[in-house]
Design a protein around this motif. Structure first.
Motif, PDB file in Angstrom:
ATOM      1  N   TRP A  34       0.811  -1.219   0.000  1.00  0.00           N
ATOM      2  CA  TRP A  34       0.000   0.000   0.000  1.00  0.00           C
ATOM      3  C   TRP A  34       0.851   1.279   0.000  1.00  0.00           C
ATOM      4  CZ3 TRP A  34      -4.736  -0.907  -1.323  1.00  0.00           C
ATOM      5  CH2 TRP A  34      -5.330  -2.112  -0.988  1.00  0.00           C
ATOM      6  N   VAL A  35       2.172   1.152  -0.110  1.00  0.00           N
ATOM      7  CA  VAL A  35       3.075   2.300  -0.056  1.00  0.00           C
ATOM      8  C   VAL A  35       3.487   2.684  -1.480  1.00  0.00           C
ATOM      9  CG1 VAL A  35       5.274   3.169   0.818  1.00  0.00           C
ATOM     10  CG2 VAL A  35       3.934   1.558   2.197  1.00  0.00           C
ATOM     11  N   ASP A  36       3.204   3.911  -1.863  1.00  0.00           N
ATOM     12  CA  ASP A  36       3.530   4.421  -3.199  1.00  0.00           C
ATOM     13  C   ASP A  36       3.115   3.421  -4.268  1.00  0.00           C
ATOM     14  OD1 ASP A  36       4.439   6.827  -2.148  1.00  0.00           O
ATOM     15  OD2 ASP A  36       6.508   6.130  -1.989  1.00  0.00           O
ATOM     16  N   ASP A  37       4.068   2.978  -5.115  1.00  0.00           N
ATOM     17  CA  ASP A  37       3.704   2.050  -6.190  1.00  0.00           C
ATOM     18  C   ASP A  37       3.843   0.590  -5.776  1.00  0.00           C
ATOM     19  OD1 ASP A  37       6.436   1.718  -6.146  1.00  0.00           O
ATOM     20  OD2 ASP A  37       6.732   2.069  -8.288  1.00  0.00           O
ATOM     21  N   GLY A  38       4.102   0.346  -4.492  1.00  0.00           N
ATOM     22  CA  GLY A  38       4.202  -1.018  -3.993  1.00  0.00           C
ATOM     23  C   GLY A  38       5.588  -1.621  -4.075  1.00  0.00           C
ATOM     24  N   SER A  39       6.555  -0.850  -4.555  1.00  0.00           N
ATOM     25  CA  SER A  39       7.918  -1.365  -4.678  1.00  0.00           C
ATOM     26  C   SER A  39       8.556  -1.518  -3.304  1.00  0.00           C
ATOM     27  CB  SER A  39       8.793  -0.404  -5.496  1.00  0.00           C
ATOM     28  OG  SER A  39       8.308  -0.306  -6.812  1.00  0.00           O
ATOM     29  N   PHE A  86       4.282  15.325  -0.879  1.00  0.00           N
ATOM     30  CA  PHE A  86       3.879  14.689  -2.130  1.00  0.00           C
ATOM     31  C   PHE A  86       2.457  15.042  -2.546  1.00  0.00           C
ATOM     32  CE2 PHE A  86       1.940  11.795   0.827  1.00  0.00           C
ATOM     33  CZ  PHE A  86       0.832  11.292   0.155  1.00  0.00           C
ATOM     34  N   LEU A  87       1.652  15.575  -1.614  1.00  0.00           N
ATOM     35  CA  LEU A  87       0.251  15.882  -1.901  1.00  0.00           C
ATOM     36  C   LEU A  87       0.023  17.382  -1.757  1.00  0.00           C
ATOM     37  CD1 LEU A  87      -2.344  14.390  -2.691  1.00  0.00           C
ATOM     38  CD2 LEU A  87      -2.899  14.233  -0.256  1.00  0.00           C
TER      39      LEU A  87
END
Length: 178
Positions: A34-39, A86-87
């Motif tokens: 669930w964090v950023d793109d999941g990386s 970031f938002l």
């Protein structure tokens, strides 16, 4: 040195020996889903992140706490406060509460316990009037912690880089029951 003790946890600043266990947490795809793109993140990226978290402590007077289990001394992950740069729609004045625990620590109430102590720290010790939490739509575990904190939905939006839907929850000092 800022340190908070709860019945089962110590929330504290970062130590050098926290790097390896935090890197293990960040390398777990279940944790990072669930964090950023999941990386996932490697040791080097984790070291850079911890350095940034410590800089935020020095600059803002708050940051992400290392969460240590009182009984065993194990690093469970982090919880704390940060400025969500970031938002842009909530910046520059918003302060967000967040958490990330290793999967072996899920389902035991540690995230709620640590987040509650952090929220109390934000509102009472740091004098913040308002704290937000940003979650991805579908992250039911985080939404559960957010509900337990008494936060209410302020808006739905989308991540400006990855495009997935986000929820912004908020609580202010008049709503908090510490």
């Amino acid at each position: 040195m800022t340190e908070i003790r709860t019945p089962r946890l110590i929330l504290r600043r970062w130590h050098d020996d926290d790097l390896a266990p935090m890197a293990e947490i960040n390398a777990d795809p279940r944790v990072m889903h669930w964090v950023d793109d999941g990386s996932v993140c490697d040791l080097e990226a984790t070291a850079e992140a911890i350095e940034q978290w410590e800089e935020e402590w020095d600059e803002e007077g708050f940051g992400l706490f290392a969460v240590e289990l009182l009984a065993s001394g194990e690093l469970a992950g982090f919880t704390g406060l940060s400025v969500p740069d970031f938002l842009p729609e909530v910046a520059p004045y918003a302060v967000a509460i967040s958490w990330r625990l290793g999967s072996q620590f899920w389902g035991q109430g540690y995230a709620s316990e640590a987040a509650h102590a952090t929220l109390e720290f934000a509102l009472q010790d740091r004098g913040l009037d308002r704290v937000i939490s940003i979650s991805r739509v579908g992250d039911d575990a985080s939404e559960n912690v957010i509900r337990k904190l008494g936060m209410v939905l302020e808006r739905e939006t989308e991540h400006p880089v990855f495009g997935f839907p986000l929820r912004v929850h908020t609580i202010d000092l008049t709503e908090f029951h510490g």
